[in-house]
Enzyme design. Structure first.
Site, short mmCIF file in Angstrom:
data_model
loop_
_atom_site.label_atom_id
_atom_site.label_comp_id
_atom_site.label_asym_id
_atom_site.label_seq_id
_atom_site.Cartn_x
_atom_site.Cartn_y
_atom_site.Cartn_z
N ASP A 14 56.41 51.29 41.11
CA ASP A 14 54.97 51.05 41.11
C ASP A 14 54.29 52.32 40.61
O ASP A 14 54.30 53.35 41.29
CB ASP A 14 54.53 50.71 42.54
CG ASP A 14 53.05 50.42 42.66
OD1 ASP A 14 52.28 50.68 41.71
OD2 ASP A 14 52.65 49.95 43.74
N ASN A 38 41.83 48.49 28.88
CA ASN A 38 41.12 47.78 27.82
C ASN A 38 40.03 48.73 27.28
O ASN A 38 39.73 49.73 27.92
CB ASN A 38 40.54 46.45 28.33
CG ASN A 38 39.55 46.65 29.45
OD1 ASN A 38 38.55 47.35 29.29
ND2 ASN A 38 39.81 46.06 30.60
N GLY A 52 46.92 43.34 35.36
CA GLY A 52 48.13 44.13 35.23
C GLY A 52 48.01 45.52 35.81
O GLY A 52 47.39 45.74 36.84
N VAL A 53 48.60 46.48 35.09
CA VAL A 53 48.61 47.86 35.57
C VAL A 53 47.19 48.42 35.66
O VAL A 53 46.87 49.18 36.57
CB VAL A 53 49.52 48.75 34.68
CG1 VAL A 53 48.95 48.98 33.31
CG2 VAL A 53 49.82 50.07 35.37
N ASP A 54 46.32 48.01 34.75
CA ASP A 54 44.92 48.47 34.76
C ASP A 54 44.24 48.07 36.07
O ASP A 54 43.62 48.90 36.74
CB ASP A 54 44.20 47.88 33.55
CG ASP A 54 42.81 48.44 33.33
OD1 ASP A 54 42.49 49.53 33.84
OD2 ASP A 54 42.04 47.79 32.59
N SER A 79 51.03 47.93 26.47
CA SER A 79 50.89 46.73 25.64
C SER A 79 51.97 45.67 25.85
O SER A 79 51.93 44.64 25.19
CB SER A 79 50.81 47.09 24.14
OG SER A 79 49.57 47.67 23.83
N GLY A 137 52.55 43.80 28.52
CA GLY A 137 52.15 42.69 29.39
C GLY A 137 51.32 41.69 28.61
O GLY A 137 51.78 41.06 27.65
#
Length: 175
Positions: free
Chosen positions: A9, A23, A31-33, A121, A123
């Protein structure tokens, strides 16, 4: 510089900085963002909102990188970068390489020693993991970056395996 490849993680990594696959608006997402924004707390969103934006609300164009504090994360900083949407860009490889290179350069400019990347990129942006691994490891090894280590932290087994296969193909010493 040592390179580490692992599963885990990213929001739990206590390196100097973690890289957020963001983004262009830098206002959180999936997602990770989304995970980074949730774990860092509301101050991260405020810091991102304070960054300059253009008329379209873009705070970070694809391939570029921006730095904020990490706030409630174990990492001191977050380097936000925007990777390409694989099928919507004419030259996604160059943009993905730039996202990695600009993140590394920002870490160097801020005299950081340790940095952890996700699979940028791979995901929702649809970049094939094997191609992304080739680009990420190419940039990480294209010169001697003055960092102690760079870590690639993968949430899924598939991206981890792609990075490990590329590291093996290149004969990289992981460590």
């Amino acid at each position: 510089m040592r390179i580490h490849i692992e599963t885990g993680d990213l929001t739990e990594v206590a390196d100097d900085a973690i890289v957020n696959a963001a983004n262009p608006a830098l206002l959180g997402g999936g997602g990770v963002d989304g995970a980074i924004h949730q774990k860092a707390g509301h101050r991260l969103l405020a810091a991102c909102r304070a960054l300059p934006k253009d008329d379209l609300g873009v705070r970070c164009p694809t391939g570029e990188a921006r730095l904020t504090e990490g706030f409630d994360l174990p990492a001191r900083y977050v380097i936000h970068t925007v990777g390409p949407v694989y099928r919507l860009n004419d030259d996604p490889a160059t943009l993905l390489a730039n996202a990695h290179r600009n993140s590394l350069q920002l870490a160097v400019e801020h005299e950081l020693e340790t940095l952890a990347f996700p699979a940028i990129s791979c995901g929702a942006f649809g970049y094939p993991a094997a191609e992304a691994a080739q680009i990420a490891l190419e940039v990480a090894t294209e010169r001697t970056w003055p960092l102690d280590h760079v870590r690639f932290v993968h949430f899924t087994r598939g991206t981890y395996e792609a990075w490990m296969a590329e590291a093996t193909r290149r004969g990289l010493q992981l460590g």
